[in-house]
Design a protein around this motif. Structure first.
Motif, PDB file in Angstrom:
ATOM      1  N   PRO A  34     -11.072 -96.083   1.823  1.00  0.00           N
ATOM      2  CA  PRO A  34     -10.184 -96.220   0.673  1.00  0.00           C
ATOM      3  C   PRO A  34     -10.339 -95.120  -0.378  1.00  0.00           C
ATOM      4  CG  PRO A  34     -11.897 -97.899   0.627  1.00  0.00           C
ATOM      5  CD  PRO A  34     -12.022 -97.179   1.939  1.00  0.00           C
ATOM      6  N   TRP A  35     -11.454 -94.426  -0.411  1.00  0.00           N
ATOM      7  CA  TRP A  35     -11.672 -93.386  -1.404  1.00  0.00           C
ATOM      8  C   TRP A  35     -11.154 -92.028  -0.952  1.00  0.00           C
ATOM      9  CZ3 TRP A  35     -15.384 -96.044   1.246  1.00  0.00           C
ATOM     10  CH2 TRP A  35     -16.032 -95.352   2.252  1.00  0.00           C
ATOM     11  N   ALA A  36     -10.720 -91.902   0.284  1.00  0.00           N
ATOM     12  CA  ALA A  36     -10.206 -90.623   0.793  1.00  0.00           C
ATOM     13  C   ALA A  36      -8.770 -90.409   0.338  1.00  0.00           C
ATOM     14  CB  ALA A  36     -10.284 -90.597   2.317  1.00  0.00           C
ATOM     15  N   ASP A  37      -8.381 -89.167   0.138  1.00  0.00           N
ATOM     16  CA  ASP A  37      -7.025 -88.809  -0.280  1.00  0.00           C
ATOM     17  C   ASP A  37      -6.488 -87.740   0.663  1.00  0.00           C
ATOM     18  OD1 ASP A  37      -4.679 -88.482  -1.624  1.00  0.00           O
ATOM     19  OD2 ASP A  37      -5.573 -87.643  -3.441  1.00  0.00           O
ATOM     20  N   PRO A  38      -6.127 -88.117   1.901  1.00  0.00           N
ATOM     21  CA  PRO A  38      -5.710 -87.120   2.884  1.00  0.00           C
ATOM     22  C   PRO A  38      -4.448 -86.371   2.499  1.00  0.00           C
ATOM     23  CG  PRO A  38      -5.255 -89.323   3.690  1.00  0.00           C
ATOM     24  CD  PRO A  38      -6.062 -89.474   2.439  1.00  0.00           C
ATOM     25  N   ALA A  39      -3.616 -86.934   1.637  1.00  0.00           N
ATOM     26  CA  ALA A  39      -2.374 -86.272   1.256  1.00  0.00           C
ATOM     27  C   ALA A  39      -2.621 -84.933   0.563  1.00  0.00           C
ATOM     28  CB  ALA A  39      -1.546 -87.184   0.365  1.00  0.00           C
ATOM     29  N   GLU A  40      -3.801 -84.725   0.026  1.00  0.00           N
ATOM     30  CA  GLU A  40      -4.141 -83.480  -0.656  1.00  0.00           C
ATOM     31  C   GLU A  40      -4.732 -82.427   0.284  1.00  0.00           C
ATOM     32  OE1 GLU A  40      -3.591 -82.586  -3.812  1.00  0.00           O
ATOM     33  OE2 GLU A  40      -2.587 -84.487  -4.198  1.00  0.00           O
ATOM     34  N   THR A  41      -4.778 -82.674   1.574  1.00  0.00           N
ATOM     35  CA  THR A  41      -5.403 -81.767   2.531  1.00  0.00           C
ATOM     36  C   THR A  41      -4.650 -80.436   2.609  1.00  0.00           C
ATOM     37  OG1 THR A  41      -6.128 -83.659   3.834  1.00  0.00           O
ATOM     38  CG2 THR A  41      -6.155 -81.522   4.930  1.00  0.00           C
ATOM     39  N   THR A  42      -5.406 -79.340   2.561  1.00  0.00           N
ATOM     40  CA  THR A  42      -4.853 -77.999   2.737  1.00  0.00           C
ATOM     41  C   THR A  42      -5.746 -77.228   3.707  1.00  0.00           C
ATOM     42  OG1 THR A  42      -6.107 -77.126   0.859  1.00  0.00           O
ATOM     43  CG2 THR A  42      -3.856 -77.884   0.409  1.00  0.00           C
ATOM     44  N   VAL A  43      -5.216 -76.145   4.272  1.00  0.00           N
ATOM     45  CA  VAL A  43      -6.010 -75.246   5.103  1.00  0.00           C
ATOM     46  C   VAL A  43      -5.811 -73.819   4.588  1.00  0.00           C
ATOM     47  CG1 VAL A  43      -5.919 -76.715   7.150  1.00  0.00           C
ATOM     48  CG2 VAL A  43      -4.217 -74.939   6.867  1.00  0.00           C
ATOM     49  N   SER A  44      -6.789 -72.952   4.867  1.00  0.00           N
ATOM     50  CA  SER A  44      -6.701 -71.548   4.453  1.00  0.00           C
ATOM     51  C   SER A  44      -7.428 -70.684   5.466  1.00  0.00           C
ATOM     52  CB  SER A  44      -7.326 -71.363   3.068  1.00  0.00           C
ATOM     53  OG  SER A  44      -8.702 -71.619   3.120  1.00  0.00           O
ATOM     54  N   ALA A  45      -7.119 -69.407   5.435  1.00  0.00           N
ATOM     55  CA  ALA A  45      -7.864 -68.450   6.250  1.00  0.00           C
ATOM     56  C   ALA A  45      -9.249 -68.296   5.644  1.00  0.00           C
ATOM     57  CB  ALA A  45      -7.156 -67.099   6.275  1.00  0.00           C
ATOM     58  N   GLN A  49      -9.434 -67.855   1.090  1.00  0.00           N
ATOM     59  CA  GLN A  49      -9.501 -69.283   0.798  1.00  0.00           C
ATOM     60  C   GLN A  49      -8.702 -69.688  -0.432  1.00  0.00           C
ATOM     61  OE1 GLN A  49     -13.394 -71.025   1.270  1.00  0.00           O
ATOM     62  NE2 GLN A  49     -13.896 -69.548   2.877  1.00  0.00           N
ATOM     63  N   GLY A  50      -8.285 -68.721  -1.232  1.00  0.00           N
ATOM     64  CA  GLY A  50      -7.427 -69.033  -2.375  1.00  0.00           C
ATOM     65  C   GLY A  50      -5.978 -69.267  -1.982  1.00  0.00           C
ATOM     66  N   VAL A  51      -5.600 -68.862  -0.775  1.00  0.00           N
ATOM     67  CA  VAL A  51      -4.240 -69.066  -0.274  1.00  0.00           C
ATOM     68  C   VAL A  51      -4.272 -70.293   0.623  1.00  0.00           C
ATOM     69  CG1 VAL A  51      -2.325 -68.082   1.035  1.00  0.00           C
ATOM     70  CG2 VAL A  51      -3.807 -66.585  -0.340  1.00  0.00           C
ATOM     71  N   ARG A  52      -3.804 -71.414   0.100  1.00  0.00           N
ATOM     72  CA  ARG A  52      -3.894 -72.683   0.820  1.00  0.00           C
ATOM     73  C   ARG A  52      -2.535 -73.118   1.332  1.00  0.00           C
ATOM     74  NH1 ARG A  52      -8.695 -76.121  -0.918  1.00  0.00           N
ATOM     75  NH2 ARG A  52     -10.145 -74.524  -1.603  1.00  0.00           N
ATOM     76  N   HIS A  53      -2.536 -73.726   2.506  1.00  0.00           N
ATOM     77  CA  HIS A  53      -1.312 -74.232   3.135  1.00  0.00           C
ATOM     78  C   HIS A  53      -1.403 -75.757   3.180  1.00  0.00           C
ATOM     79  CE1 HIS A  53      -0.305 -70.171   4.542  1.00  0.00           C
ATOM     80  NE2 HIS A  53      -1.622 -70.043   4.695  1.00  0.00           N
ATOM     81  N   ARG A  54      -0.394 -76.431   2.630  1.00  0.00           N
ATOM     82  CA  ARG A  54      -0.371 -77.897   2.640  1.00  0.00           C
ATOM     83  C   ARG A  54      -0.264 -78.403   4.065  1.00  0.00           C
ATOM     84  NH1 ARG A  54      -0.697 -79.928  -1.866  1.00  0.00           N
ATOM     85  NH2 ARG A  54      -0.193 -82.058  -1.398  1.00  0.00           N
ATOM     86  N   VAL A  55      -0.879 -79.533   4.332  1.00  0.00           N
ATOM     87  CA  VAL A  55      -0.867 -80.130   5.664  1.00  0.00           C
ATOM     88  C   VAL A  55       0.098 -81.322   5.702  1.00  0.00           C
ATOM     89  CG1 VAL A  55      -2.286 -81.325   7.374  1.00  0.00           C
ATOM     90  CG2 VAL A  55      -3.189 -79.337   6.181  1.00  0.00           C
ATOM     91  N   PHE A  56       0.117 -82.105   4.631  1.00  0.00           N
ATOM     92  CA  PHE A  56       0.984 -83.275   4.560  1.00  0.00           C
ATOM     93  C   PHE A  56       2.099 -83.044   3.543  1.00  0.00           C
ATOM     94  CE2 PHE A  56      -3.121 -85.101   5.884  1.00  0.00           C
ATOM     95  CZ  PHE A  56      -2.712 -85.707   7.057  1.00  0.00           C
ATOM     96  N   CYS A  57       3.203 -83.749   3.706  1.00  0.00           N
ATOM     97  CA  CYS A  57       4.347 -83.671   2.807  1.00  0.00           C
ATOM     98  C   CYS A  57       3.944 -84.074   1.387  1.00  0.00           C
ATOM     99  CB  CYS A  57       5.456 -84.587   3.336  1.00  0.00           C
ATOM    100  SG  CYS A  57       6.815 -84.862   2.195  1.00  0.00           S
ATOM    101  N   ASP A  58       3.297 -85.204   1.217  1.00  0.00           N
ATOM    102  CA  ASP A  58       2.746 -85.666  -0.055  1.00  0.00           C
ATOM    103  C   ASP A  58       3.772 -86.183  -1.063  1.00  0.00           C
ATOM    104  OD1 ASP A  58       0.661 -86.232  -1.802  1.00  0.00           O
ATOM    105  OD2 ASP A  58       0.769 -84.276  -2.757  1.00  0.00           O
ATOM    106  N   LEU A  59       5.037 -86.337  -0.698  1.00  0.00           N
ATOM    107  CA  LEU A  59       6.010 -86.884  -1.649  1.00  0.00           C
ATOM    108  C   LEU A  59       5.737 -88.367  -1.876  1.00  0.00           C
ATOM    109  CD1 LEU A  59       9.322 -85.171  -0.515  1.00  0.00           C
ATOM    110  CD2 LEU A  59       7.963 -84.691  -2.555  1.00  0.00           C
TER     111      LEU A  59
END
Length: 83
Positions: A34-45, A49-59
């Motif tokens: 319950p404490w996890a927030d997967p909607a905020e997940t991003t990936v980067s090279a 690491q400052g250039v992040r790509h969203r993984v989930f839509c998050d709307l």
């Protein structure tokens, strides 16, 4: 100072699409916590690491939850994959 802390867990993948798929799998798995927030997940090279790509839509969805389909998906938002 914020009372919220973020855990950064490096996982290596060969390319951006593979990293995004893996991050979605891990993110959806964390829904059991319950404490996890997967909607905020991003990936980067690793070297950008400052250039992040969203993984989930998050709307936002009715009821205060958020869409967990992949970013830029087609169709309506949902908490789970459409079948």
């Amino acid at each position: 100072m914020s009372r919220r802390y973020v855990i950064h867990l490096p996982v290596v993948a060969a390319d951006l699409p593979t990293a995004q798929r893996l991050a979605r799998v891990i993110g959806r798995w964390t829904l059991i916590m319950p404490w996890a927030d997967p909607a905020e997940t991003t990936v980067s090279a690793e070297d950008a690491q400052g250039v992040r790509h969203r993984v989930f839509c998050d709307l936002p969805l009715p009821g205060g939850r958020r869409c967990l389909l992949h970013a830029d998906h087609d169709g309506r938002c949902a908490r789970r994959l459409h079948r």
